[in-house]
Design an enzyme around this catalytic site. Sequence first.
Site, PDB file in Angstrom:
ATOM      1  N   ASP A  35       0.818  -1.215   0.000  1.00 25.86           N
ATOM      2  CA  ASP A  35       0.000   0.000   0.000  1.00 25.86           C
ATOM      3  C   ASP A  35       0.849   1.262   0.000  1.00 25.86           C
ATOM      4  OD1 ASP A  35      -2.103  -1.668   0.052  1.00 25.86           O
ATOM      5  OD2 ASP A  35      -2.793  -1.153   2.086  1.00 25.86           O
ATOM      6  N   TYR A  38       1.775   2.312  -3.428  1.00 27.35           N
ATOM      7  CA  TYR A  38       0.594   2.871  -4.086  1.00 27.35           C
ATOM      8  C   TYR A  38       0.363   4.307  -3.616  1.00 27.35           C
ATOM      9  CZ  TYR A  38      -4.324   3.350  -5.453  1.00 27.35           C
ATOM     10  OH  TYR A  38      -5.503   3.790  -5.999  1.00 27.35           O
ATOM     11  N   LYS A 118     -26.432 -12.524  -3.770  1.00 27.20           N
ATOM     12  CA  LYS A 118     -27.154 -11.265  -3.919  1.00 27.20           C
ATOM     13  C   LYS A 118     -26.675 -10.282  -2.863  1.00 27.20           C
ATOM     14  CE  LYS A 118     -31.619  -9.148  -4.420  1.00 27.20           C
ATOM     15  NZ  LYS A 118     -31.551  -8.217  -3.292  1.00 27.20           N
ATOM     16  N   ARG A 139     -30.009   3.508  -9.205  1.00 27.03           N
ATOM     17  CA  ARG A 139     -31.107   2.862  -9.919  1.00 27.03           C
ATOM     18  C   ARG A 139     -32.404   3.660  -9.755  1.00 27.03           C
ATOM     19  NH1 ARG A 139     -35.184  -0.645  -8.452  1.00 27.03           N
ATOM     20  NH2 ARG A 139     -36.015  -1.800 -10.205  1.00 27.03           N
TER      21      ARG A 139
END
Length: 674
Positions: A35, A38, A118, A139
């Site tokens: 990390d 990065y 799900k 949505r």
Amino acid sequence: MEAVNQLQKRAQELRQLIQRYNYEYYVLDAPTVPDSEYDRLFRELQNLEAQHPELKTPDSPSQRVGAEPLVEFSQVRHQIPMLSLNNAFSQEEVFAFDKRIHDRLKSNEMIEYACEPKLDGLAISLLYEDGILIKAATRGDGITGEDVTTNVKTVRAIPLRLIENNPPKLLEVRGEVYMLKSGFEALNRQARQKGEKEFANPRNAAAGSLRQLDSHITASRPLSFFCYEIGVTKGNFRLLNTHHEILDLLKAWGFPVIPERAVVFGIEGCLDYYQKITQMRDHLNYEIDGVVYKVDRKDLQEKLGFISRAPRWAIAHKFPAHEELTTVEDIEFQVGRTGALTPVARLKPVSVGGATISNATLHNMDEIERKDVRIGDTVIVRRAGDVIPEVFSVIKERRPPQAKPIQLPKSCPVCGSDIVKPEGEAIARCIGGLFCPAQRKASIEHFASRKAMDIEGLGTQLVDQLVEKGLVHHVDDLYRLKLDALANLARMGKKSASNLLVALEKSKLTTLPRFLYALGIREVGEATAHNLAKHFGDLAPLMHADENTLQSIRDIGPVAAQYIHTFFQQPHNLEVIRSLMHSGVHWPAYQKEETILRPLEGKTIVITGTLKNMTREQAKEKLRELGADVTNTVSKNTDLVIVGENPGSKYNKALELGIKIIYEEEFEMKSVKL
Ligand code: D41
């Protein structure tokens, strides 16, 4: 010049490296650098861009830290509606789903299903133009959502640019933004330490984080993403044959796909998959509430089509509701807007499926008697998805000797009026009407609620104060509130007071259905309010309608008709309505049903060729909803021909007969407006 080129080259190099490390981390789940490396590259890019803003590009990872706060979210209309999923709660329902599919396909061949957990998150749509993320929307109701582009860009698992040299002109990727369980717990721990409100569950936390006007806040939240479908595409894109190949492609392009996905044979394969995921559930680092089965083959999906906004080729097999044991510490009666008394169990707080529960509804007196719930009892509480937690059952073996049975109070716990419970009815009510502060508060809260007048910032606590201080008796008093009086209330400053006045002012422009719903007439919910508005077009004719006329309207029975009629007979209600309108509450003229809903009534339409952005079934369904007759042959009676790719002889026939022709893109533009 040379130096600038060098910097530009370095910036590009950094962006590419960061993109690659992101991909390794989020998609492949196999980071190759620590990390710290990065972070170092990220900071270098940020510094470079700060000193040379001209080096910034729309896909730069530096945007992941957030940008200028927004004033509000704008609405986005989905070019292709985002469908919902039907649910199955039992094996029987899953078998029935499989049978329906075989029946419709007139085949007894085994179906291959693509299975996925799900996620309990928030569905979103991501739009890429020439491979660059240009828009992200929630949505919403499936037709329109909110533009959350700036916020979504802070979610590191979402690629800002496709890994593809020759990307489609336009690509819409859909999926679920969710919060990691570990991140959710850390967030709530922080909130507890700061004395702030905790999120009820990871789904609420994800939704709340994405709906922040300040994207810096979103950036600070541990959000992630899995994709599950492709929406709109344009140019250089050939649809694949199966769902799993689409996910493979999306993965190659840089999108995280859920690692637990699988393709199985037949519905038995689905049920095995369900068992497997059930066992893994607690070990996954994201909350799931079931699994999804999708017919893998695209051609079969098309044949099956969809019905009332959900595909016939997919189903969510839900896990049973979460349950926990706890004890009932007390039972109180809450008085609602219509005076209905709801017994609420105060519980010893317990965590159920990630949410802490300290209250649960007991619905009504009959329910208490049926379940025989007493104060001191040990009970099973249940929470199913978003619904209010309920006391499911009592463990009688654990009942302490002093457990206290519950009695319906004789008088209203809030106003002292009598309580009546008509014989044979489950619900007991306070007869105090608007004399009862609880009913008054609830009706004002209802009036201000999102689906009614949508007065932002007017929540329970504020309404309580307004009513208790005597500032508001009826809803029309809201529009007479003054800045000074508001600013003097507890937890209100000048700023929030003036925000509320702005919200009140804004709410004055409303719609007829919202206004009707806001009035809080018994039995008039959102749907009924819409039906009334459609039928009458305006308030005046509705106010004068008799019960017979009312009963002739869709979904309105004798009971609702009587409530509506009686409501408009009360001088008090008429006074409130007059006063509201006098304060400036108004709405644009409402078009009656015939004109608004079925603009294509009586038109005969033919579709030819392959549509790129929707299946033919979807197009037909849409046209039929708008009132059109969709037929298969072009004749002189045809009003319109919609033409997709590689049209057949119907196209020539239409040209021959001089029938009006529109192409798919035009059809979509039109339907967007409709
Ligand atoms: O994980 C999910 N929440 C999920 C949601 C999923 N894995 N697949 C989904 N597939 C669809 C269809 C079949 C309509 C493409 C979905 C949803 N829909 C969905 N999410 C919210 C509403 C519908």
